[in-house]
Design a protein around this motif. Sequence first.
Motif, short mmCIF file in Angstrom:
data_model
loop_
_atom_site.label_atom_id
_atom_site.label_comp_id
_atom_site.label_asym_id
_atom_site.label_seq_id
_atom_site.Cartn_x
_atom_site.Cartn_y
_atom_site.Cartn_z
N THR A 32 65.09 -9.15 64.13
CA THR A 32 66.52 -9.46 64.00
C THR A 32 67.37 -8.21 64.13
OG1 THR A 32 66.41 -9.26 61.59
CG2 THR A 32 66.10 -11.47 62.55
N GLY A 33 66.76 -7.05 64.20
CA GLY A 33 67.49 -5.80 64.34
C GLY A 33 66.59 -4.72 64.90
N ALA A 34 67.21 -3.66 65.40
CA ALA A 34 66.47 -2.52 65.94
C ALA A 34 67.24 -1.24 65.63
CB ALA A 34 66.27 -2.68 67.44
N TRP A 35 66.53 -0.23 65.15
CA TRP A 35 67.12 1.05 64.82
C TRP A 35 66.37 2.14 65.56
CZ3 TRP A 35 66.54 -3.09 61.84
CH2 TRP A 35 67.60 -3.51 61.04
N ARG A 44 65.20 5.28 75.69
CA ARG A 44 64.40 4.34 76.48
C ARG A 44 63.85 3.20 75.63
NH1 ARG A 44 62.32 9.41 79.06
NH2 ARG A 44 63.51 9.57 80.97
N TRP A 45 63.54 3.52 74.37
CA TRP A 45 63.05 2.48 73.47
C TRP A 45 64.15 1.44 73.23
CZ3 TRP A 45 64.42 0.62 68.65
CH2 TRP A 45 63.49 -0.21 68.02
N GLY A 46 65.36 1.90 72.89
CA GLY A 46 66.48 0.99 72.66
C GLY A 46 66.80 0.15 73.87
N LEU A 47 66.77 0.76 75.06
CA LEU A 47 67.02 0.04 76.30
C LEU A 47 65.97 -1.06 76.50
CD1 LEU A 47 68.35 -0.36 79.10
CD2 LEU A 47 66.87 1.48 79.93
N ALA A 52 64.45 -6.74 76.39
CA ALA A 52 63.40 -7.70 76.03
C ALA A 52 63.86 -8.77 75.05
CB ALA A 52 62.19 -6.95 75.45
N THR A 53 64.84 -8.43 74.20
CA THR A 53 65.20 -9.34 73.11
C THR A 53 66.67 -9.76 73.09
OG1 THR A 53 65.78 -7.59 71.56
CG2 THR A 53 63.45 -8.27 71.64
N GLY A 54 67.52 -8.96 73.68
CA GLY A 54 68.96 -9.19 73.57
C GLY A 54 69.55 -8.57 72.32
N ILE A 55 68.72 -8.01 71.46
CA ILE A 55 69.20 -7.34 70.25
C ILE A 55 69.93 -6.06 70.66
CG2 ILE A 55 68.48 -6.08 68.18
CD1 ILE A 55 66.14 -8.06 67.96
N VAL A 56 71.09 -5.83 70.08
CA VAL A 56 71.83 -4.59 70.32
C VAL A 56 71.30 -3.56 69.32
CG1 VAL A 56 74.08 -3.46 70.29
CG2 VAL A 56 73.88 -5.81 71.13
N PRO A 57 70.58 -2.53 69.80
CA PRO A 57 70.01 -1.55 68.87
C PRO A 57 71.07 -0.64 68.26
CG PRO A 57 69.55 -0.91 71.13
CD PRO A 57 70.23 -2.25 71.18
N ARG A 58 70.81 -0.24 67.04
CA ARG A 58 71.64 0.77 66.37
C ARG A 58 70.99 2.11 66.66
NH1 ARG A 58 72.88 -0.42 60.44
NH2 ARG A 58 74.41 1.17 60.93
N THR A 59 71.73 3.02 67.26
CA THR A 59 71.21 4.31 67.67
C THR A 59 71.88 5.42 66.87
OG1 THR A 59 72.83 4.38 69.49
CG2 THR A 59 70.64 3.51 70.00
N PHE A 60 71.11 6.48 66.58
CA PHE A 60 71.58 7.54 65.68
C PHE A 60 71.15 8.92 66.18
CE2 PHE A 60 70.91 3.72 63.27
CZ PHE A 60 71.88 3.69 62.29
N ASP A 61 72.04 9.90 66.04
CA ASP A 61 71.69 11.31 66.25
C ASP A 61 72.87 12.16 65.81
OD1 ASP A 61 70.80 13.86 67.13
OD2 ASP A 61 69.59 12.90 68.66
N CYS A 62 72.62 13.14 64.97
CA CYS A 62 73.71 14.03 64.54
C CYS A 62 73.67 15.38 65.26
CB CYS A 62 73.67 14.24 63.02
SG CYS A 62 72.26 15.18 62.41
N PHE A 63 72.66 15.62 66.07
CA PHE A 63 72.58 16.86 66.83
C PHE A 63 73.16 16.69 68.22
CE2 PHE A 63 69.57 17.49 63.44
CZ PHE A 63 69.76 18.82 63.11
N PHE A 71 73.34 0.58 78.52
CA PHE A 71 73.00 -0.64 77.77
C PHE A 71 73.84 -0.67 76.50
CE2 PHE A 71 70.36 2.59 75.97
CZ PHE A 71 70.18 2.26 74.63
N ALA A 72 74.05 -1.87 75.98
CA ALA A 72 74.83 -2.03 74.74
C ALA A 72 74.05 -1.45 73.58
CB ALA A 72 75.14 -3.50 74.50
N ASN A 73 74.71 -0.62 72.77
CA ASN A 73 74.12 -0.08 71.55
C ASN A 73 75.23 0.32 70.61
OD1 ASN A 73 74.31 3.18 71.70
ND2 ASN A 73 74.01 2.33 73.75
N GLU A 74 74.92 0.31 69.32
CA GLU A 74 75.87 0.73 68.30
C GLU A 74 75.48 2.14 67.86
OE1 GLU A 74 75.96 -2.09 65.12
OE2 GLU A 74 76.24 -3.78 66.49
N PHE A 75 76.18 3.14 68.38
CA PHE A 75 75.83 4.53 68.12
C PHE A 75 76.55 5.07 66.89
CE2 PHE A 75 76.61 9.09 68.54
CZ PHE A 75 75.30 9.53 68.56
N SER A 76 75.81 5.86 66.10
CA SER A 76 76.38 6.57 64.95
C SER A 76 75.94 8.03 65.03
CB SER A 76 75.89 5.99 63.63
OG SER A 76 76.32 4.65 63.48
#
Length: 100
Positions: A32-35, A44-47, A52-63, A71-76
């Motif tokens: 139901t979610g992907a981080w 590449r994993w999030g893509l 494969a699922t239609g889930i919009v992954p939450r992506t993170f990096d502070c560097f 691709f659609a993703n929710e970046f923080s």
Amino acid sequence: RLLESVAPEPCRCNLQRWDQYALCSESFLTATGAWSFGINGYDRWGLYVRNATGIVPRTFDCFNTAKPSGFANEFSPICLGAQAGEFEGRPFTTLHAELG
């Protein structure tokens, strides 16, 4: 013989492999979610998960705070750590806080 003693047990699922990743395809049926943490401007994993699922992954990096494109993703612009807070001028969160 040495490799046999340290090799992991065989996977008992339908293993999908791509790039440097692998996961059981059955996990897509209930996900139901992907981080994705520490993506360095691309993911590449999030893509793959998105496609494969239609889930919009939450992506993170502070560097590297460039949001992945293509691709659609929710970046923080936040990193994952043992403690939440600011360390060396960078914001960190915990896995518990993100999954909570």
